[in-house]
Every structure is written in structure tokens, then in C-alpha cells.
Write an enzyme that holds these catalytic residues in place. Sequence first.
Site, short mmCIF file in Angstrom:
data_model
loop_
_atom_site.label_atom_id
_atom_site.label_comp_id
_atom_site.label_asym_id
_atom_site.label_seq_id
_atom_site.Cartn_x
_atom_site.Cartn_y
_atom_site.Cartn_z
N LYS A 1 11.26 -0.74 17.07
CA LYS A 1 9.92 -0.28 16.69
C LYS A 1 8.90 -1.34 17.10
CE LYS A 1 7.44 1.51 12.61
NZ LYS A 1 7.58 1.81 11.16
N SER B 1 6.55 6.39 9.59
CA SER B 1 5.86 5.83 10.74
C SER B 1 6.80 5.45 11.89
CB SER B 1 5.08 4.58 10.32
OG SER B 1 5.95 3.56 9.84
N SER C 1 9.22 5.43 5.71
CA SER C 1 8.93 5.40 7.14
C SER C 1 10.16 5.33 8.04
CB SER C 1 8.00 4.23 7.47
OG SER C 1 6.67 4.54 7.12
#
Length: 285
Positions: free
Chosen positions: A124, A199, A223
Amino acid sequence: TRPFSGRTGCAMKRDEFSRREVVAGTLAVAALASGAAKAAATGGGADLTALTVAEASRRIAARELTSVELTRAYLERIERLNPRVNAYITVTGEQALAQARVLDAEMASGRSRGVLHGVPVALKDNIDTAGVRTTAASAVYADRVPTEDAPVVRRLRDAGAVFLGKLNMHEFAYGGTCVVSHYGPVRNPWDLGYTPGGSSGGSAAAVAARMCAAALGTDTAASIRFPAACCGVVGFKATHGLASIRGIVPLSEMHDHVGPLTRSVEDAALVMTAIAGHDPLDPVS
């Protein structure tokens, strides 16, 4: 505009996508389904990206597969699918192949770093990587290049993981759709008209589309877990502090977690084991 309902409850407004993109979504699903069917029929031999982390690890250790072969297979799939899914912000192809060559040489000499030796993963884009930009999907950090790896990145590197690149996300991890990103929205690989959740949507989408064997995401308020549910993959939020969150763009230090997104529970355990451990410089470790 009235949103249309999704099978996973991950809805997106109709006017977000054109007819061309809807057709592209159908083609993406067809490509995924075709690859999965072909892999199932041949035990995974037809498409190396169909191998789980555990399966790839066993084949690399048995010298039936090289890390370079596996890395090339993932890079080819990224080149083909990422323009539609938009899971990656940065692809580090040359660096990944260089890593893979070193790891293959180590394996040939009898040195194994463990179960992640030679396995391609992605991160990420709020997790610091030395010499590779870490943007948190924001224009504010568009040119931000850390000088040090986050501890979890060092642990994966020491475990022999190959890094394919940095994954798109909801800007600053502050949202659950991945529509808000300086680099454009992430699309659910099963249907490009749907959000992958957030997210860590890029992480979940990349794993689901087999553009990496595993990915790291972060979880403050679902997330990791929400995008895993939207994309049909495994996401694990571990005990707070089990893995270091130092070197990760913070949202809430007392609630932030880092963890794996994978295609199997076994793979999640393997990745989590690699990144877990005390960090004396992390106050919540």
C-alpha cells in the site's frame, strides 16, 4: 444519482463510468474467469499467478520454478490489467527482476530465506520504501521519496519477498471507497463499475486480480477488512502493535494496524508471521 446495488454492497454511482468502461469491466471479468478456469484445469501450471504464496514457495524451494519466472508473470499481468483496474500507483519492474535474480542465485547456492523467498508482493502506498516514492495517494506527497524502508518492509525484504510496486488507496487512508485518489479511482476487478472498498482498495484489487501474490494494507477502521470483503480475498487485522506501524503515513497511531491481504488464510498467516515482531522505536509496538 441513484447508486446501483452491488453483490458485495460496494456500490458506486452510475455516472462514474462510461459505456466503454462497462464493456472493459466485462472483459476484465472474462479475463479473470478464463485465467482461473485454465489454472484450475492444469493445477496452476498454465498461469503462474494462480499459485498461492504457499504453493509458489514450495515450487521455488523444489527448484521447479524460479523467482524471475514468477515475477515476470506478475509484471505481464500488471501491464495487461492495471490500466483498467488502477491498483498500482508505481510499478518497480526492473528492481523487482533484479531482486528476483539475486534470490534465485541464493536459492541455487543452497540459501533460503524462508517461505517468502522469491515470492512477489506489493505494498500500500502509505508504507515507506527507500528510494521509491510513497504518496499516500495524495498530490501533497506526489514527490515524496523516503530514505528508509518501514520496518515491515525490511522484514519482508529479509524474508525474501520481491517488491512489485506501490498500491493505490483512498487518499491518506481516510475513506472507504478509493474513489478519492490523486491517481484516479481504484476499480473492483470483478466489475469495473464497482468500488473495491477502502482504504486499502488497491491492495485488495491487486490480490483479487492476481497482480501480486500478496499485499500489505493498513487498517484503522476496517481499511483492510472492508476491501477484502468487497474483492473476495482474505484480509487480516492483527492485534494492535503486533507489527510495527513506524514508517507508515499515520491516520491514528492508537488505532492504526498493518496487515496482509492474500488469496488464502494460509498465505495471510505466512505474511503476518514475516512482518510481526517488536520494534523498540515504535511506541505502540
